[in-house]
Design a protein around this motif. Structure first.
Motif, PDB file in Angstrom:
ATOM      1  N   PHE A  73       6.561   5.959  -6.678  1.00 36.29           N
ATOM      2  CA  PHE A  73       5.818   6.443  -5.502  1.00 36.29           C
ATOM      3  C   PHE A  73       6.763   6.603  -4.313  1.00 36.29           C
ATOM      4  O   PHE A  73       6.731   7.611  -3.616  1.00 36.29           O
ATOM      5  CB  PHE A  73       4.687   5.469  -5.138  1.00 36.29           C
ATOM      6  N   ALA A  74       7.580   5.587  -4.094  1.00 37.27           N
ATOM      7  CA  ALA A  74       8.496   5.640  -2.952  1.00 37.27           C
ATOM      8  C   ALA A  74       9.432   6.840  -3.063  1.00 37.27           C
ATOM      9  O   ALA A  74       9.665   7.544  -2.084  1.00 37.27           O
ATOM     10  CB  ALA A  74       9.304   4.345  -2.862  1.00 37.27           C
ATOM     11  N   LEU A  75       9.935   7.091  -4.277  1.00 41.56           N
ATOM     12  CA  LEU A  75      10.849   8.219  -4.471  1.00 41.56           C
ATOM     13  C   LEU A  75      10.159   9.551  -4.237  1.00 41.56           C
ATOM     14  O   LEU A  75      10.783  10.521  -3.840  1.00 41.56           O
ATOM     15  CB  LEU A  75      11.446   8.175  -5.885  1.00 41.56           C
ATOM     16  N   ALA A  76       8.838   9.590  -4.495  1.00 41.94           N
ATOM     17  CA  ALA A  76       8.097  10.826  -4.296  1.00 41.94           C
ATOM     18  C   ALA A  76       7.582  10.934  -2.860  1.00 41.94           C
ATOM     19  O   ALA A  76       6.866  11.867  -2.513  1.00 41.94           O
ATOM     20  CB  ALA A  76       6.938  10.887  -5.278  1.00 41.94           C
ATOM     21  N   GLY A  77       7.908   9.944  -2.030  1.00 42.00           N
ATOM     22  CA  GLY A  77       7.481   9.994  -0.639  1.00 42.00           C
ATOM     23  C   GLY A  77       6.036   9.589  -0.419  1.00 42.00           C
ATOM     24  O   GLY A  77       5.426   9.939   0.593  1.00 42.00           O
ATOM     25  N   VAL A  78       5.452   8.861  -1.373  1.00 42.99           N
ATOM     26  CA  VAL A  78       4.078   8.384  -1.200  1.00 42.99           C
ATOM     27  C   VAL A  78       4.139   6.919  -0.776  1.00 42.99           C
ATOM     28  O   VAL A  78       4.712   6.086  -1.491  1.00 42.99           O
ATOM     29  CB  VAL A  78       3.279   8.508  -2.513  1.00 42.99           C
ATOM     30  N   ALA A  79       3.557   6.618   0.403  1.00 40.87           N
ATOM     31  CA  ALA A  79       3.613   5.242   0.902  1.00 40.87           C
ATOM     32  C   ALA A  79       2.666   4.358   0.104  1.00 40.87           C
ATOM     33  O   ALA A  79       1.503   4.708  -0.108  1.00 40.87           O
ATOM     34  CB  ALA A  79       3.235   5.208   2.377  1.00 40.87           C
ATOM     35  N   VAL A  80       3.170   3.232  -0.364  1.00 44.53           N
ATOM     36  CA  VAL A  80       2.310   2.250  -1.031  1.00 44.53           C
ATOM     37  C   VAL A  80       2.587   0.877  -0.431  1.00 44.53           C
ATOM     38  O   VAL A  80       3.477   0.716   0.380  1.00 44.53           O
ATOM     39  CB  VAL A  80       2.546   2.209  -2.566  1.00 44.53           C
ATOM     40  N   GLY A  81       1.802  -0.116  -0.846  1.00 47.04           N
ATOM     41  CA  GLY A  81       1.974  -1.470  -0.332  1.00 47.04           C
ATOM     42  C   GLY A  81       0.918  -1.780   0.705  1.00 47.04           C
ATOM     43  O   GLY A  81      -0.020  -0.993   0.924  1.00 47.04           O
ATOM     44  N   GLU A  82       1.087  -2.931   1.340  1.00 45.64           N
ATOM     45  CA  GLU A  82       0.120  -3.415   2.301  1.00 45.64           C
ATOM     46  C   GLU A  82      -0.233  -2.324   3.320  1.00 45.64           C
ATOM     47  O   GLU A  82       0.650  -1.658   3.844  1.00 45.64           O
ATOM     48  CB  GLU A  82       0.723  -4.628   3.022  1.00 45.64           C
ATOM     49  N   ASN A  83      -1.502  -2.167   3.606  1.00 48.95           N
ATOM     50  CA  ASN A  83      -2.021  -1.199   4.599  1.00 48.95           C
ATOM     51  C   ASN A  83      -1.884   0.266   4.175  1.00 48.95           C
ATOM     52  O   ASN A  83      -2.210   1.157   4.941  1.00 48.95           O
ATOM     53  CB  ASN A  83      -1.341  -1.350   5.966  1.00 48.95           C
TER      54      ASN A  83
END
Lengths: 184, 656, 133
Positions: A73-83
């Motif tokens: 996800f991070a590599l694809a520019g999608v924010a994940v994780g808390e909030n």
């Protein structure tokens, strides 16, 4: 972040062959481990140490389904994780609560067979979710896929809830192994 | 006195040292065969006992043990149990005859023994044992080329640092610290040449380790490790000693140091006797009634059961951490003198469901493995034969607000390892950020082992939550941690100049080195110069080799810059100033930095390419293509004279 | 009291663990979960006819801080009017328990659980009035 797939010299994907990746890890370790450079100059020793550490870090990310998904996800520019992740639906939470309650009861009753049964049922659900994540990522990362230059991130965002599910299932399975540990 | 002699009959040899709780050994690789070094009495086990005499004399080994009964306070045995521990550690409250000395204000928080009118730390006591082993090795080999020292896999960072400090203090070039179970596996693996999944059960005098590892064509990959760094044969002795005191109707706590020493020694003999005999009768060493006492193996087995249960818990967790089961193991390897106890063997067999392997002497196997690794690291062995991939035994983390631990590197992470964590300030205009590094599995910092504290200072005033503090943990191949903190917005950095929580700082170790001269140690400056020269020549040769191997990776002018730095280093190495040599080493380091980076990247590319071809090979029969792709590397260019001189330079040696 | 002591006290001796009848029209059930860590929390309230929370129960599967946050939340809302309970913010829990930054999401979960329980209660009340009319 460092792209763990790049370090391993493979294309980005979620469903990886862990046996194959373990081999790559070993091959890279053979080439880079500081032991091989014990007699080398300081700059090579340092470079080897750093590269070997980054190879190990990449392997730590890749071998864990949750961390692997987070990295993709991070590599694809999608924010994940808390909030950044959608709240799970009530129905799903109800199910999780019931499963956790059943597990707590089996633990209190020291019913190890029941604990294991709940564990394998959850493992099956985890595998299903992994499959969903795999196909979601496959669509976004496919080189000849239908997605244009930008829509990948938007499409991928639809897959984010599966990552949350993966964490709930993983948490449950961690609990199962803890119970097995205390009953050993 | 230093001489640059090159003696082809006695090249420097690297040694492997098992610095044990009860006994220590040194080994080396002789004609491709790892061999322990014995003393003039044909004994290879050096008792890890150090006696401090009234006239400042120090006796190590069996002779020290002989003095233990008469001088219990001045004779330290099992010093390993005190390595890297604080002055108030529970370990100092076990049954032992020592005079512990509280640290003075401002002193490092380490254990201190009062011995014969002086105060010594465990690092210094261990250094005496290492010196004795070093002398033993020098008698056999004439010239030493560095040492690998083993540590229990479950040793934490402070205990590892203490071991490294002891090596340095003893004048050894410590090539690497390796874990005892991994060393043992190495000795077994190379002998049996069998691939598979193994468990190593290592019960020594004072420490217990369990390691699960995979052996695959020379790669020893540790999957998980666990243990207890305060559990071993000593504890069996202590339990038997308590029983002996009870049988004699005496309070162990009220006994004199001499009585404690004598009873512990008798207890150990009883334990040894029960290894072969079902019962052992002894005279009451306390001279009271009853006059004789009978110990049966059945009673002993019962007494040690709780200790074995503790090892069982650690084994099960290690199996789970390795994501495997006892049934999947291809073998169980026994290591450590305490595994001679029949109850231990029976327990291990039952726990893992198979008869354990013990055909290599469990007292020697660790030193033999260390010797193999030392041989590889010193460049004498083939590094492609063997590779150890070990793990961190305990999780590493940082205490965040309110005493909670934020785990940065979980236990069983393959080393070398690196991980980062980001934090922010909690208050407006906060200019300092305190970082407390801890090791352990518990959620609260107070329940974990404190490793170090430091403060990142000079953060410019900004609102709470705006600063971005990135903390990087690095664990090297010795399993030693270094921490680095950086404020991302301003770029303010700080490598942790740590005040270790339970260790000696560099200055203290340095001072001890200087003090050692007064105690018959060779001239420190001469030693430094010799070390600097060895390092200069090693680096010179290896840099030369890299340049010769990869001329295509050199940029315009780079070759000349490196040649220049090499020539300067060579010149400095003929001089007598170790500081100048170090400066030239640093210059060469700068000159080769990006070249080294490129070489490493190419090593990765080639490894991946090789792996890919390997896959192709398995699926497609296309021998020609593979041969072409594997092709031989470019022939090295004709070496130019300035660069080549290092390659043929004789190795410097220290005259003994 | 430091974070550790208060959190441990609540985590080891959680108050008001249990279940209320979720079909009771005076009972509101809130169910929340944190996808970032896999914690799941159920908080229930029973409200008297004059709008006072008579009883509160919770069940939390998560870390010590999550259990402590929900335990404290139930203690606080008991005896309060629904509107007052609704005004509780996660920072109040953070301050009371001295939660560190990495555990703030636990207090957020507890605040969400209160709100979700109240919303469920109100929905039931609306449905009941609708049925009565």
């Amino acid at each position: 972040m460092n792209d763990p797939f790049k370090i391993f010299g493979v294309a980005r994907r979620f469903d990886i062959d862990l046996v194959e990746f373990a081999k790559i890890h070993r091959v890279l370790s053979r080439a880079l481990h500081p032991d091989k450079y014990a007699q080398a100059g300081a700059s090579e020793r340092r470079a080897a140490l750093e590269k070997a550490a980054s190879v190990n870090e990449a392997w730590r990310v890749l071998r864990s389904p949750v961390r692997r998904a987070e990295a993709l996800f991070a590599l694809a520019g999608v924010a994940v994780g808390e909030n950044h992740e959608p709240k799970p639906g009530v129905e799903f939470l109800m199910e999780m609560l019931e499963e956790r309650e059943a597990l707590a009861e089996a633990r209190a009753a020291k019913d190890l067979a029941k604990v294991r049964a709940l564990g394998s049922a959850m493992a099956a659900r985890l595998a299903e979710t992994e499959a969903k994540l795999a196909s979601g990522f496959a669509k976004s990362f496919a080189p000849t896929g239908p997605t244009g230059p930008e829509p990948a991130a938007a499409e991928l965002a639809m897959v984010v809830p599966f990552l949350g599910q993966l964490r709930f299932y993983t948490r449950f399975l961690d609990e199962v192994s803890l119970i097995e540990e205390e009953n050993d | 006195m230093l001489l640059d002699i090159f003696d082809p009959k006695a090249p420097p040899r690297a040694i492997g040292i098992d610095l044990g709780t009860t006994n220590s050994l040194v080994a080396y690789v002789k004609n491709e065969c790892p061999t322990v070094i014995a003393d003039c009495h044909q004994t290879s086990l050096l008792p890890s006992a150090v006696h401090y005499g009234d006239r400042g004399d120090v006796v190590v080994g069996a002779d020290a043990l002989l003095r233990a009964a008469a001088h219990p306070r001045d004779t330290i045995v099992s010093v390993k149990r005190f390595m890297g521990r604080g002055a108030d550690d529970p370990e100092t409250r076990r049954l032992a005859p020592y005079a512990f000395v509280a640290p003075k204000a401002g002193d490092a928080n380490v254990v201190r023994f009062g011995v014969a009118g002086r105060v010594v730390t465990p690092v210094e006591v261990s250094a005496e044992i290492l010196r004795a082993l070093k002398r033993l090795a020098e008698d056999e080999l004439r010239s030493l080329g560095g040492a690998v020292i083993t540590v229990p896999a479950y040793f934490d960072d402070a205990q590892r640092q203490a071991t490294r400090d002891a090596g340095r203090l003893a004048g050894l070039e410590v090539l690497r610290l390796i874990n005892e179970p991994t060393a043992a596996a190495l000795a077994y693996g190379l002998e049996k040449k069998q691939n598979g999944l193994f468990a190593v059960y290592d019960l020594g005098g004072g420490t217990f380790d369990v390691t699960i590892l995979v052996l695959d064509n020379g790669v020893f990959q540790v999957k998980s490790t666990g243990g207890d760094s305060a559990l071993g044969g000593d504890d069996m002795d202590a339990i038997l000693a308590e029983e002996l005191f009870a049988l004699a109707h005496r309070d162990a706590r009220a006994a004199t140091p001499s009585e404690v020493r004598v009873v512990l020694d008798v207890a150990r003999r009883v334990k040894h006797g029960l290894t072969t005999a079902p019962e052992v009768e002894i005279d009451n060493p306390l001279g009271s009634v009853p006059a004789t006492m009978l110990f049966t193996r059945a009673r002993f087995d019962e007494l040690v059961r709780p200790l074995l249960a503790r090892t069982g818990t650690a084994c099960k967790r290690a199996l789970r951490d390795a994501e495997t089961k006892a049934e999947s193991l291809d073998g169980v390897i026994l290591v450590g003198g305490s595994t001679r106890v029949p109850a231990v063997r029976a327990f291990v067999e039952q726990l893992f469901g198979k008869a354990p392997l013990a055909d290599i002497d469990p007292d020697q196997v660790v030193a033999l493995g260390a010797a193999i690794q030392a041989n590889v690291l010193s460049g004498a062995g083939n590094p492609d034969d063997v590779l150890l991939l070990d793990v961190t035994p305990l999780s590493l983390g940082i205490e965040v607000g309110g005493g909670v631990v934020d785990r940065v590197l979980p236990r069983n992470t393959t080393t070398p390892a690196a991980a980062r964590a980001a934090y922010t300030t909690q208050e407006d205009n906060q200019t300092g950020f305190e970082i407390h590094v801890v090791q352990g599995e518990r959620e609260l910092a107070a329940d974990c082992r404190s490793l170090a504290r430091f403060t990142l200072r000079g953060i410019p005033p900004m609102a709470a939550g705006l600063a971005r503090l990135e903390v990087t943990f690095r664990v090297d191949a010795d399993g030693l941690l270094s921490v680095h903190a950086r404020e991302e917005r301003t770029g303010i950095e700080q490598a942790v100049d740590v005040k270790p929580s339970y260790g000696l700082d560099d200055d203290t170790v340095e001072q001890m080195l200087i003090d050692a001269i007064d105690h018959g140690e060779a001239d420190l400056d001469a030693r430094r110069l010799a070390e600097a020269r060895v390092e200069a020549h090693r680096i010179g040769r290896s840099t030369q080799k890299s340049v010769d191997d990869d001329p295509s990776l050199l940029f315009e002018g780079e070759r000349e810059r490196i040649a220049f730095a090499l020539a300067h280093l060579e010149q400095a190495a003929t001089g007598a100033d170790p500081r100048t040599i170090q400066l030239r080493i640093d210059d060469l380091d700068t000159a080769t930095k990006s070249f080294a980076e490129r070489r490493m990247n190419r090593a990765i590319a080639m490894a991946i390419e090789g792996q890919r071809l390997d896959q192709v090979e398995r699926t497609v029969e296309h021998a020609k293509g593979i041969e072409a792709a594997h092709g031989s590397p470019l022939p090295p260019p004709a070496p130019d004279d300035a660069l080549a001189s290092f390659a043929n330079h004789p190795k410097p040696e220290v005259e003994r | 009291m430091a974070y550790s002591e208060k959190v441990i006290e609540h985590a080891e001796n959680p108050r008001n663990v249990g279940t209320l009848d979720k079909n009771d029209p005076n009972v509101g059930t809130g169910l929340v979960g944190a996808p970032a860590c896999g914690d799941v929390m159920r908080l229930q309230i029973r409200v008297s006819d004059d709008g006072v929370i008579q009883d509160a129960k919770f069940k939390t599967f998560g870390c010590g801080s999550a259990i402590a946050s929900s335990s404290l939340a139930t203690e606080w809302i008991k005896g309060k009017k629904v509107e007052e309970a609704e005004a509780i913010r996660n920072v109040d829990i953070v301050n009371e328990l001295n939660l560190p930054p990495v555990k703030i999401h636990c207090s957020v979960l507890a605040e969400d659980a209160i709100k979700s329980a109240i919303a469920d209660y109100r929905a039931k009340q609306t449905a009941k009035r609708g049925a009565a009319e």
